[in-house]
Write a protein that holds these residues in place. Structure first.
Motif, mmCIF file in Angstrom:
data_model
loop_
_atom_site.group_PDB
_atom_site.id
_atom_site.type_symbol
_atom_site.label_atom_id
_atom_site.label_comp_id
_atom_site.label_asym_id
_atom_site.label_seq_id
_atom_site.Cartn_x
_atom_site.Cartn_y
_atom_site.Cartn_z
ATOM 1 N N VAL A 44 0.842 -1.202 0.000
ATOM 2 C CA VAL A 44 0.000 0.000 0.000
ATOM 3 C C VAL A 44 0.874 1.248 0.000
ATOM 4 O O VAL A 44 0.614 2.200 -0.748
ATOM 5 N N ALA A 45 1.935 1.262 0.798
ATOM 6 C CA ALA A 45 2.831 2.422 0.845
ATOM 7 C C ALA A 45 3.491 2.660 -0.514
ATOM 8 O O ALA A 45 3.617 3.802 -0.959
ATOM 9 N N ALA A 46 3.889 1.581 -1.197
ATOM 10 C CA ALA A 46 4.510 1.722 -2.520
ATOM 11 C C ALA A 46 3.516 2.275 -3.535
ATOM 12 O O ALA A 46 3.864 3.133 -4.353
ATOM 13 N N ILE A 47 2.282 1.811 -3.479
ATOM 14 C CA ILE A 47 1.254 2.310 -4.395
ATOM 15 C C ILE A 47 1.020 3.798 -4.157
ATOM 16 O O ILE A 47 0.978 4.592 -5.100
ATOM 17 N N VAL A 48 0.895 4.190 -2.897
ATOM 18 C CA VAL A 48 0.672 5.602 -2.566
ATOM 19 C C VAL A 48 1.857 6.449 -3.020
ATOM 20 O O VAL A 48 1.688 7.500 -3.645
ATOM 21 N N ARG A 49 3.058 5.990 -2.725
ATOM 22 C CA ARG A 49 4.266 6.730 -3.095
ATOM 23 C C ARG A 49 4.341 6.925 -4.614
ATOM 24 O O ARG A 49 4.613 8.029 -5.099
ATOM 25 N N ASN A 50 4.063 5.856 -5.365
ATOM 26 C CA ASN A 50 4.113 5.948 -6.827
ATOM 27 C C ASN A 50 3.076 6.925 -7.371
ATOM 28 O O ASN A 50 3.375 7.727 -8.255
ATOM 29 N N ARG A 51 1.866 6.861 -6.821
ATOM 30 C CA ARG A 51 0.815 7.767 -7.299
ATOM 31 C C ARG A 51 1.101 9.214 -6.923
ATOM 32 O O ARG A 51 0.803 10.125 -7.688
ATOM 33 N N MET A 52 1.698 9.438 -5.751
ATOM 34 C CA MET A 52 2.053 10.802 -5.363
ATOM 35 C C MET A 52 3.119 11.353 -6.312
ATOM 36 O O MET A 52 3.056 12.512 -6.724
ATOM 37 N N GLN A 53 4.093 10.517 -6.675
ATOM 38 C CA GLN A 53 5.130 10.947 -7.607
ATOM 39 C C GLN A 53 4.554 11.208 -8.994
ATOM 40 O O GLN A 53 4.904 12.195 -9.645
ATOM 41 N N GLU A 54 3.656 10.327 -9.451
ATOM 42 C CA GLU A 54 2.993 10.549 -10.741
ATOM 43 C C GLU A 54 2.234 11.866 -10.727
ATOM 44 O O GLU A 54 2.297 12.633 -11.685
ATOM 45 N N LEU A 67 -8.141 6.594 -4.258
ATOM 46 C CA LEU A 67 -6.822 7.155 -3.997
ATOM 47 C C LEU A 67 -6.714 8.580 -4.553
ATOM 48 O O LEU A 67 -6.128 9.457 -3.922
ATOM 49 N N SER A 68 -7.306 8.817 -5.695
ATOM 50 C CA SER A 68 -7.308 10.169 -6.267
ATOM 51 C C SER A 68 -7.994 11.162 -5.342
ATOM 52 O O SER A 68 -7.565 12.312 -5.229
ATOM 53 N N GLN A 69 -9.042 10.721 -4.688
ATOM 54 C CA GLN A 69 -9.761 11.599 -3.776
ATOM 55 C C GLN A 69 -8.932 11.923 -2.535
ATOM 56 O O GLN A 69 -9.088 12.978 -1.942
ATOM 57 N N LEU A 70 -8.049 11.032 -2.160
ATOM 58 C CA LEU A 70 -7.184 11.270 -1.006
ATOM 59 C C LEU A 70 -5.961 12.118 -1.366
ATOM 60 O O LEU A 70 -5.333 12.712 -0.490
ATOM 61 N N LEU A 71 -5.637 12.175 -2.632
ATOM 62 C CA LEU A 71 -4.457 12.924 -3.091
ATOM 63 C C LEU A 71 -4.817 14.353 -3.495
ATOM 64 O O LEU A 71 -4.359 14.861 -4.510
ATOM 65 N N ILE A 72 -5.602 15.008 -2.695
ATOM 66 C CA ILE A 72 -5.969 16.389 -3.010
ATOM 67 C C ILE A 72 -4.920 17.340 -2.448
ATOM 68 O O ILE A 72 -4.206 17.016 -1.500
ATOM 69 N N ARG A 73 -4.835 18.515 -3.063
ATOM 70 C CA ARG A 73 -3.825 19.498 -2.687
ATOM 71 C C ARG A 73 -4.482 20.768 -2.175
ATOM 72 O O ARG A 73 -5.611 21.076 -2.508
ATOM 73 N N ASP A 74 -3.711 21.520 -1.409
ATOM 74 C CA ASP A 74 -4.190 22.831 -0.962
ATOM 75 C C ASP A 74 -3.848 23.878 -2.022
ATOM 76 O O ASP A 74 -3.352 23.554 -3.106
ATOM 77 N N ASN A 75 -4.115 25.124 -1.739
ATOM 78 C CA ASN A 75 -3.859 26.203 -2.703
ATOM 79 C C ASN A 75 -2.384 26.384 -3.024
ATOM 80 O O ASN A 75 -2.032 26.952 -4.056
ATOM 81 N N ASN A 76 -1.508 25.939 -2.129
ATOM 82 C CA ASN A 76 -0.061 26.056 -2.340
ATOM 83 C C ASN A 76 0.515 24.880 -3.122
ATOM 84 O O ASN A 76 1.716 24.822 -3.360
#
Length: 101
Positions: A44-54, A67-76
């Motif tokens: 799970v950590a590898a999947i998250v890490r790869n998607r964050m890098q992508e 996972l896309s819904q969890l990878l949201i960003r703030d204004n910065n």
């Protein structure tokens, strides 16, 4: 991963029914459970890490999934959740989803 996950779920079910089982560290099941949980956590950590890098490389998310819904960003442009928080949420959804189906 599916076999590891299934073995972990079976052990969790045993531990729910026999609460003292988690203290039986000398049994084969205890150590197999720990190994399986470690494999699930690493995967799970590898999947998250790869998607964050992508997501950082493309600056947009091409997937439409949980996972896309969890990878949201703030204004910065920083992720709102840490890698550990995202992985923890995914594990919770995986195991909780198993128990409800």
């Amino acid at each position: 991963l599916q076999k590891v996950y299934e073995e972990a779920v079976i052990e969790v079910q045993y531990r729910i029914r026999l609460s003292f089982r988690r203290y039986l560290f000398w049994t084969k099941g205890f150590w197999k459970f720990r190994q399986n949980i470690q494999k699930v956590n690493e995967t799970v950590a590898a999947i998250v890490r790869n998607r964050m890098q992508e997501d950082e490389n493309k600056n947009q998310n091409q997937y439409q999934d949980l996972l896309s819904q969890l990878l949201i960003r703030d204004n910065n442009g920083k992720f709102l959740l840490t890698e550990e928080q995202i992985a923890g949420n995914l594990r919770a959804f995986i195991f909780a989803g198993h128990e409800t189906t």
